[in-house]
Design a protein around this motif. Structure first.
Motif, PDB file in Angstrom:
ATOM      1  N   TYR A 112     -15.191 -28.977 -18.287  1.00  0.00           N
ATOM      2  CA  TYR A 112     -15.373 -29.501 -17.309  1.00  0.00           C
ATOM      3  C   TYR A 112     -15.432 -31.038 -17.338  1.00  0.00           C
ATOM      4  N   TYR A 113     -14.714 -31.345 -18.265  1.00  0.00           N
ATOM      5  CA  TYR A 113     -14.746 -32.748 -18.419  1.00  0.00           C
ATOM      6  C   TYR A 113     -14.231 -33.642 -17.351  1.00  0.00           C
ATOM      7  N   LYS A 114     -13.007 -33.076 -16.662  1.00  0.00           N
ATOM      8  CA  LYS A 114     -12.283 -33.765 -15.382  1.00  0.00           C
ATOM      9  C   LYS A 114     -13.158 -34.075 -14.188  1.00  0.00           C
ATOM     10  N   THR A 115     -14.049 -33.059 -14.027  1.00  0.00           N
ATOM     11  CA  THR A 115     -14.858 -33.195 -12.996  1.00  0.00           C
ATOM     12  C   THR A 115     -16.199 -33.736 -13.117  1.00  0.00           C
ATOM     13  N   GLU A 116     -16.826 -33.455 -14.230  1.00  0.00           N
ATOM     14  CA  GLU A 116     -17.971 -33.872 -14.611  1.00  0.00           C
ATOM     15  C   GLU A 116     -17.948 -34.743 -15.926  1.00  0.00           C
ATOM     16  N   GLN A 117     -18.480 -35.694 -16.083  1.00  0.00           N
ATOM     17  CA  GLN A 117     -18.470 -36.462 -17.476  1.00  0.00           C
ATOM     18  C   GLN A 117     -19.223 -35.585 -18.390  1.00  0.00           C
ATOM     19  N   THR A 118     -20.467 -35.174 -18.183  1.00  0.00           N
ATOM     20  CA  THR A 118     -21.099 -34.476 -19.310  1.00  0.00           C
ATOM     21  C   THR A 118     -21.828 -33.132 -18.688  1.00  0.00           C
ATOM     22  N   LEU A 119     -22.205 -32.118 -19.392  1.00  0.00           N
ATOM     23  CA  LEU A 119     -22.682 -31.095 -18.802  1.00  0.00           C
ATOM     24  C   LEU A 119     -24.249 -31.240 -19.320  1.00  0.00           C
ATOM     25  N   ASN A 120     -25.142 -30.564 -18.524  1.00  0.00           N
ATOM     26  CA  ASN A 120     -26.573 -30.832 -18.979  1.00  0.00           C
ATOM     27  C   ASN A 120     -26.700 -29.813 -19.841  1.00  0.00           C
ATOM     28  N   PRO A 121     -27.718 -29.891 -21.047  1.00  0.00           N
ATOM     29  CA  PRO A 121     -27.945 -29.042 -22.064  1.00  0.00           C
ATOM     30  C   PRO A 121     -28.867 -27.848 -21.151  1.00  0.00           C
ATOM     31  N   ASN A 122     -28.687 -26.634 -21.769  1.00  0.00           N
ATOM     32  CA  ASN A 122     -29.695 -25.562 -21.317  1.00  0.00           C
ATOM     33  C   ASN A 122     -31.155 -26.093 -21.790  1.00  0.00           C
ATOM     34  N   LEU A 123     -31.966 -25.660 -20.847  1.00  0.00           N
ATOM     35  CA  LEU A 123     -33.519 -25.915 -21.310  1.00  0.00           C
ATOM     36  C   LEU A 123     -34.101 -24.789 -20.716  1.00  0.00           C
ATOM     37  N   LEU A 124     -35.244 -24.443 -21.713  1.00  0.00           N
ATOM     38  CA  LEU A 124     -35.969 -23.319 -21.243  1.00  0.00           C
ATOM     39  C   LEU A 124     -37.470 -24.105 -21.322  1.00  0.00           C
ATOM     40  N   VAL A 125     -37.982 -24.137 -19.852  1.00  0.00           N
ATOM     41  CA  VAL A 125     -39.126 -24.961 -19.862  1.00  0.00           C
ATOM     42  C   VAL A 125     -40.441 -24.034 -19.549  1.00  0.00           C
ATOM     43  N   ILE A 126     -41.385 -24.124 -20.436  1.00  0.00           N
ATOM     44  CA  ILE A 126     -42.694 -23.177 -20.333  1.00  0.00           C
ATOM     45  C   ILE A 126     -43.751 -24.177 -19.616  1.00  0.00           C
ATOM     46  N   HIS A 127     -44.201 -23.733 -18.337  1.00  0.00           N
ATOM     47  CA  HIS A 127     -45.140 -24.537 -17.989  1.00  0.00           C
ATOM     48  C   HIS A 127     -46.510 -24.102 -18.101  1.00  0.00           C
ATOM     49  N   ILE A 128     -47.290 -24.843 -18.828  1.00  0.00           N
ATOM     50  CA  ILE A 128     -48.707 -24.420 -19.294  1.00  0.00           C
ATOM     51  C   ILE A 128     -49.609 -24.813 -18.215  1.00  0.00           C
ATOM     52  N   GLN A 129     -49.738 -25.942 -17.779  1.00  0.00           N
ATOM     53  CA  GLN A 129     -50.759 -26.103 -16.662  1.00  0.00           C
ATOM     54  C   GLN A 129     -50.239 -27.698 -16.080  1.00  0.00           C
TER      55      GLN A 129
END
Ligand code: NAD
Length: 489
Positions: free
Chosen positions: A361-378
């Protein structure tokens, strides 16, 4: 399932912890029917109080969590008080007599739980007295629940452990780490081991780094005296932060039982690379808050707080890079960060996955966001998965999207207190979410190397403004590896 019966002795029963957490937690267990009728509580503290006065205190403390005030009197009737200076040997005998009588009256099957909700300098001598004066001579089970801090360093932790081991065996000792009572900390294991999509990726081939942040907006408040001798490293890293790392990094246990889970956590702590002497400055950053603006209000510097030395070198912030030298994690940094007076209150874990091999997707978007798994504790509890997808109208464009699961209702009042779960575990004899001595010892030896180096080197405190994300060096720590902290909160 048989409901637990026990006589519970709370040492420090007029204190903050007992009133804010323990009585309300016991009440909730009672209200839900998780406690049998066969329980009694003896509150022990120095102040002289009658049983009636003590029961009044208990009623006041549970009022705010009680949905139905009809049963409060009945609940409080199980509470008794014993005024006793824990350093005075004589009065343990009177305490024993009271316990024997209540064992009988409430048919507790001779089960006893000793909960030490007092300053840690008393832990060792209370345990010794319980043993010498026969309070631990029981027909049923005996368990010791002990609050943090468990020692000040490895040496003092060993001394304390030897003292309590004269009266209790390791499997009778329940060392509280209240983070292990939090719903989403317990969920780490479920997220990892009950999902086919995570465990195969949970290693150095697919994960680039893991970030564990626990930030507070509060300063040291009235706890200056304690905190001056502790600091963020001992207060937060040695226990809570390393416990979360161990749960994130451990191998799948053979079974989900106490022994197997603890032994996997111990292996992680053993694999943690020890960092000492000059290396400490490369891997760890300490900070202390200066004045600043928080929620529109001017707040003072740590050195100006009550009971704090105006020249204090105590750290109120720690960031660190941990490496776990085993097959699964070689090369993956675990970044941890914790501090007071930061911009928001939040505990969360971010698992950052590696980039895909090539970006189409480099033509339309410079970089891709990495996949993140976020665990919200509090304070939020839940999970967010960050993906890239195409949004309507955005032809051939990859845009970040989030899949979120929130564990709490809008008002967040339904989350059971960590202490309620931990007390219930202890009564049922489940020690999984308490720390084993081996974990305590390994964590202290890791942390001692860092504090020794810090003691010998100069600080440049204060080095972060209240209301910020901590000192600049904490950002540099990640930037050196080509990473950055995902935002707090
Ligand atoms: P506190 O100072 O409010 O209460 C201390 C209690 O100990 C009081 O009941 C006091 O009467 C009693 N006490 C003190 N000296 C005594 C003596 N010689 N003989 C008999 N009784 C004596 O303390 P707290 O905040 O309730 O904390 C208790 C323990 O729990 C500490 O180890 C603390 O680190 C830990 N802890 C507290 C919290 C919290 O939220 N308050 C959270 C985590 C851990």
């Amino acid at each position: 399932n048989e409901k637990p019966s026990a006589l519970i002795m709370i040492f420090g029963a007029t204190g903050d912890l007992a009133n804010r957490k323990l009585f309300p937690s016991l009440y909730r267990l009672f209200e839900k029917g998780n406690l049998s009728e066969n329980f009694a509580v003896i509150g022990v503290a120095r102040r002289s109080l009658s049983n009636e006065q003590f029961q009044e205190n208990v009623k006041n403390s549970v009022q705010s969590v009680a949905s139905n005030s009809n049963n409060i009197d009945e609940f409080a009737s199980h509470f008794y008080y014993h005024s006793h200076d824990v350093t005075d040997s004589d009065s343990y005998v009177a305490l024993r007599e009271m316990a024997v009588q209540l064992d009988e009256q409430y048919q507790t099957k001779g089960n006893r739980i000793f909960y030490l909700a007092m300053a840690p300098e008393f832990f060792g001598s209370i345990a010794t007295h319980l043993n010498e004066d026969g309070l631990t001579n029981v027909q049923g089970f005996k368990r010791l629940v002990i609050e943090k801090p468990f020692g000040h360093d490895l040496k003092s932790a060993k001394e304390l452990n030897n003292q309590i081991r004269t009266a209790f065996s390791e499997d009778e000792i329940y060392r509280i780490d209240h983070y292990l009572g939090k719903e989403m900390v317990r969920n780490i294991e479920v997220i990892r081991f009950a999902n086919a999509i995570f465990e195969p990726l949970w290693n150095n081939r697919y994960i680039s780094n893991i970030q564990v942040t626990s930030s507070e907006t509060l300063g040291v408040e009235e706890r200056g005296r304690y905190y001056e001798n502790s600091g963020a490293l001992r207060d937060m890293v040695q226990n809570h932060m390393l416990q979360m790392v161990a749960l994130l990094a451990m191998e799948p246990p053979i079974k989900l039982n106490t022994e197997e889970i603890r032994s996997e956590k111990v292996k992680v702590l053993r694999a943690m690379r020890s960092i000492k002497d000059d290396k400490v400055d490369k891997y760890f950053v300490r900070g202390q808050y200066g004045e600043g603006i928080l929620n529109g209000q001017k707040v003072s510097a740590y050195r100006d707080e009550q009971m704090v030395d105006p020249q204090s070198n105590t750290e109120t912030f720690v960031a660190g890079k941990l490496l776990i030298d085993n097959f699964r994690w070689a090369g993956v940094p675990f970044y941890i960060r914790t501090g007071k007076r930061m911009k928001s209150k939040s505990t969360k874990i971010v698992i950052q996955f590696k980039d895909i091999p090539m970006n189409l997707y480099y033509k339309t978007e410079q970089t891709l966001n990495p996949n993140l798994l976020v665990i919200h504790i509090q304070p939020e509890e839940g999970i967010t998965l960050h993906l890239n997808a195409q949004k309507t109208g955005n032809h051939m464009n990859a845009t970040p999207v989030k899949l979120s699961y929130s564990n709490t209702g809008i008002d967040g009042i339904n989350t059971p207190e960590a202490y309620e779960k931990l007390l219930y575990d202890c009564m049922r004899g489940d020690a999984t979410n308490f720390t084993h001595w081996d974990e305590v010892a390994l964590s202290w030896s890791f942390v001692d190397n860092i504090s020794q180096h810090w003691q010998q080197t100069q600080t440049h405190f204060p080095n972060y403004e209240s209301g910020s994300a901590g000192p600049k060096d904490s950002d540099v720590l990640l930037a050196r590896d080509g990473f950055f902290w995902w935002p707090i909160g």
